[in-house]
Design a protein around this motif. Structure first.
Motif, PDB file in Angstrom:
ATOM      1  N   VAL A 210       0.835  -1.198   0.000  1.00 36.07           N
ATOM      2  CA  VAL A 210       0.000   0.000   0.000  1.00 36.07           C
ATOM      3  C   VAL A 210       0.874   1.254   0.000  1.00 36.07           C
ATOM      4  O   VAL A 210       0.584   2.249  -0.690  1.00 36.07           O
ATOM      5  N   GLY A 211       1.976   1.206   0.763  1.00 40.28           N
ATOM      6  CA  GLY A 211       2.888   2.343   0.778  1.00 40.28           C
ATOM      7  C   GLY A 211       3.498   2.608  -0.585  1.00 40.28           C
ATOM      8  O   GLY A 211       3.578   3.754  -1.040  1.00 40.28           O
ATOM      9  N   THR A 212       3.916   1.523  -1.262  1.00 45.70           N
ATOM     10  CA  THR A 212       4.467   1.668  -2.613  1.00 45.70           C
ATOM     11  C   THR A 212       3.420   2.197  -3.580  1.00 45.70           C
ATOM     12  O   THR A 212       3.710   3.044  -4.437  1.00 45.70           O
ATOM     13  N   LEU A 213       2.183   1.708  -3.433  1.00 47.02           N
ATOM     14  CA  LEU A 213       1.088   2.188  -4.284  1.00 47.02           C
ATOM     15  C   LEU A 213       0.866   3.680  -4.087  1.00 47.02           C
ATOM     16  O   LEU A 213       0.745   4.436  -5.058  1.00 47.02           O
ATOM     17  N   CYS A 214       0.818   4.120  -2.831  1.00 45.29           N
ATOM     18  CA  CYS A 214       0.575   5.537  -2.563  1.00 45.29           C
ATOM     19  C   CYS A 214       1.701   6.410  -3.105  1.00 45.29           C
ATOM     20  O   CYS A 214       1.454   7.478  -3.671  1.00 45.29           O
ATOM     21  N   SER A 216       3.657   5.676  -5.639  1.00 42.45           N
ATOM     22  CA  SER A 216       3.578   5.673  -7.100  1.00 42.45           C
ATOM     23  C   SER A 216       2.466   6.596  -7.592  1.00 42.45           C
ATOM     24  O   SER A 216       2.642   7.334  -8.567  1.00 42.45           O
ATOM     25  N   VAL A 217       1.309   6.540  -6.916  1.00 43.12           N
ATOM     26  CA  VAL A 217       0.193   7.409  -7.293  1.00 43.12           C
ATOM     27  C   VAL A 217       0.570   8.873  -7.118  1.00 43.12           C
ATOM     28  O   VAL A 217       0.292   9.727  -7.986  1.00 43.12           O
ATOM     29  N   ALA A 218       1.243   9.178  -5.998  1.00 39.04           N
ATOM     30  CA  ALA A 218       1.632  10.566  -5.747  1.00 39.04           C
ATOM     31  C   ALA A 218       2.630  11.052  -6.789  1.00 39.04           C
ATOM     32  O   ALA A 218       2.488  12.161  -7.334  1.00 39.04           O
ATOM     33  N   CYS A 219       3.622  10.219  -7.100  1.00 40.42           N
ATOM     34  CA  CYS A 219       4.625  10.617  -8.098  1.00 40.42           C
ATOM     35  C   CYS A 219       3.995  10.787  -9.470  1.00 40.42           C
ATOM     36  O   CYS A 219       4.301  11.740 -10.197  1.00 40.42           O
ATOM     37  N   SER A 220       3.096   9.854  -9.837  1.00 41.83           N
ATOM     38  CA  SER A 220       2.436   9.936 -11.138  1.00 41.83           C
ATOM     39  C   SER A 220       1.563  11.187 -11.227  1.00 41.83           C
ATOM     40  O   SER A 220       1.537  11.873 -12.258  1.00 41.83           O
ATOM     41  N   SER A 221       0.857  11.502 -10.132  1.00 36.02           N
ATOM     42  CA  SER A 221      -0.007  12.686 -10.134  1.00 36.02           C
ATOM     43  C   SER A 221       0.813  13.965 -10.231  1.00 36.02           C
ATOM     44  O   SER A 221       0.461  14.894 -10.983  1.00 36.02           O
ATOM     45  N   LEU A 222       1.904  14.028  -9.467  1.00 33.80           N
ATOM     46  CA  LEU A 222       2.762  15.213  -9.520  1.00 33.80           C
ATOM     47  C   LEU A 222       3.385  15.386 -10.895  1.00 33.80           C
ATOM     48  O   LEU A 222       3.490  16.511 -11.409  1.00 33.80           O
TER      49      LEU A 222
END
Length: 594
Positions: A210-214, A216-222
């Protein structure tokens, strides 16, 4: 040693990738069908279906580009039901715990419903029938080639065409998911997400995932925000960065730094990524530059970039020829094997095939064994699929000509005969690359049926309506296989996945037309170039239909010959690969006997 530790040990000892997943769920019984298709799952599915249909419709009427929403549907489904169950648990009223199978049902229903907002053609072929789009052209804008939107006939049309794809490939689900081991990257990623959220043991692994997912999502969104901030228009900024120079940029060789494609590339096998790279080099690096040098000789020099009468025609139809050749070869191969197995079962004593004599892989992982057991156990009888397909096709043959008079019953009959083949080709390609090319097959239908109906008999309207028939079957079949892949990896019953797909499609047949009707009534300038909702694909599809009524003569020079060459090439490559595989398989059998 608990189940989580056992799984990690097996994985380290070579038990196979992802062996720890089902070890963590080993103590749980797979819930029965009634505990997967729950009332709360369907209620949440309906709410999310409305939300996602609005999002898809907005994208459809603005850019025309729809991203994969499987992950978002799985994530929001988990979030809403988890809130529901937590509240009931605190009140002491929780009776049935929330399972990953129920999460899969929600995701399946939402994708089935919101998918119709795209395949329903509200931003392309269906809206392209309207007088608002027809008035933007100078040809074929007479009354027999116009059908203005109306909530009644749109809902009826959705109901008679949106269920055919669900029954066209059900008998092949085991072959596609287990035998061919097609990845369906979006379905696979969604299943991994759902499994991570519901891991009952191995909390440490779950927290890390879940930490890796979050992250990745944050980096992709930024990164997406950064790209948007430096993008002033089309093909601008980091979405079209001329990494290889301006000359290469002119031939579409540049980096778009798309996080989506990076993610899909990480899931797809290396051979698929290399095939895509090779195809890009051969087409955009060699073929299209050579053909563009023939501008003014092979095709008119003043054609637009989206006109199928120019270079775009070569791109679309040679790609369709390759995809059809590849898919048709595999379809016929499966048909041959199925027929051989049936004959062997009827006439006992005949020698079995070489494939059956080959040594089996005894080192199957615990995950694969358990998933295959559940997937095969809850089978869907083939006669149900065949019977429903015939019944719905018959209803379509009777009903659709009443909605679109230029499209005759024999047009629809031919479309329904060939649609399962197209559905298989699309589902096979989507399983490899995650690209749903339903719109490409719809464009092919525009040309074929528009030319068949003729310019004097409403050929434009007939072509657009036939596009809807084919596109709906092909798109829904591909979505179903994607969801079967998710269900396979989460141990959801194939019956519950199929039932939730049917329920979602039924909801989408009402939700999607209603959402489009709200947009259509709320914005007077919808479909107008330069407006807030220009629906750019609607005018493109109508222009294709106008071009298509002239048949193959409207295609650029040598386009049809190139299509035949690439169709034969796709079959030849598959045949060579199978011959090579048989040769090495025979060597393995001999070595096994020795």
């Amino acid at each position: 040693m608990d189940n989580y530790e056992k799984g990690v040990v097996e994985k380290e000892e070579g038990g196979g990738e992802g062996t720890a997943v089902e070890r963590a769920f080993e103590w749980q019984m797979v819930p029965p069908l009634r505990d997967q298709l729950t009332a709360r799952a369907l209620a949440v599915s309906f709410v999310l279906s409305v939300m996602f249909s609005v999002i898809v419709m907005k994208l459809n009427l603005t850019t025309g580009i729809i991203p994969s929403l499987n992950l978002a549907a799985g994530l929001l489904g988990f979030f809403f039901v988890k809130l529901w169950t937590k509240a009931l648990q605190h009140a002491g009223l929780l009776r049935t715990p929330f399972t990953r199978q129920e999460n899969t049902v929600i995701q399946t229903s939402v994708i089935a419903a919101s998918g119709l907002a795209f395949s329903g053609g509200f931003g392309n072929y269906l809206f392209g029938m309207s007088s608002k789009i027809a008035n933007q052209t100078t040809e074929a804008n007479d009354s027999q080639n116009i059908k203005d939107p109306n909530l009644g006939w749109m809902i009826g049309f959705m109901f008679v065409v949106s269920f055919l794809g669900l029954f066209s490939l059900v008998p092949l689900r085991k072959i596609m998911i287990i035998d061919y081991k097609l990845m369906y990257p979006s379905g696979t990623a969604t299943a991994y997400l759902i499994n991570t959220f519901h891991t009952p043991q191995g909390e440490k692994l779950a927290r890390e995932q879940v930490g890796t997912l979050c992250k990745s999502v944050a980096c992709s969104s930024l990164w997406g925000f950064f790209q948007w901030f430096y993008t002033a228009g089309e093909d601008c900024g980091f979405r079209a960065f001329p990494t290889f120079g301006l000359k290469a940029y002119e031939n579409k060789f540049y980096f778009d730094f798309s996080a989506t494609y990076v993610g899909v590339g990480m899931i797809c096998p290396h051979i698929v990524n290399l095939s895509l790279l090779l195809g890009a080099i051969l087409s955009w690096g060699i073929m299209w530059p050579l053909i563009s040098n023939q501008k003014g000789h092979w095709y008119p020099a003043d054609t637009g970039k989206d006109s199928l009468n120019g270079l775009q025609g070569y791109r679309v139809f040679t790609a369709v020829a390759l995809i059809l050749g590849d898919g048709l070869y595999n379809f016929l191969k499966i048909l041959r094997r199925t027929t051989s197995s049936f004959i062997s079962a009827v006439f006992k004593g005949l020698p079995i095939s070489d494939d059956e004599r080959a040594p089996k892989n005894l080192a199957i992982s615990f995950d694969d064994e358990r998933r295959t057991e559940v997937f095969v156990r809850d089978h869907i009888p083939p006669w149900v699929a065949y019977g429903c397909y015939v019944v719905i096709a018959t209803l379509s043959i009777v009903t659709v000509p009443c909605i679109f008079p230029p499209l005759k019953w024999y047009h629809i009959l031919v479309a329904h005969v060939f649609a399962p083949v197209f559905a298989f080709c699309n589902a096979y390609g989507c399983g490899l690359t995650d690209w749903n090319l339903a719109s490409t097959y719809g464009k092919l239908a525009i040309f074929v049926f528009g030319a068949w109906a003729g310019a004097d008999h409403g050929g434009v309207l007939a072509g657009l309506a036939a596009c809807g028939l084919v596109m709906s079957v092909v798109a829904t079949a591909s979505d179903l296989m994607q969801n079967f892949r998710t269900g396979y990896l989460t141990l959801a019953s194939p019956r519950s996945v199929f039932a939730s797909q049917v329920i979602g499609a039924a909801m989408g047949c009402v939700i999607a037309p209603c959402v489009f009707w709200l947009f259509f009534k709320a914005f007077d300038d919808i479909g107008t170039p330069g407006s807030q909702y220009p629906a750019p694909n609607a005018i493109i599809y109508r222009n294709m239909a106008i071009l298509g009524i002239d048949g193959s003569s409207s295609l650029p020079k040598h386009c049809l010959a190139l299509c035949c060459v690439f169709f034969a090439l796709a079959i030849a490559i598959n045949f060579a690969k199978d011959v090579d595989g048989v040769f090495f398989g025979a060597c393995q059998v001999d070595a096994f006997r020795l």
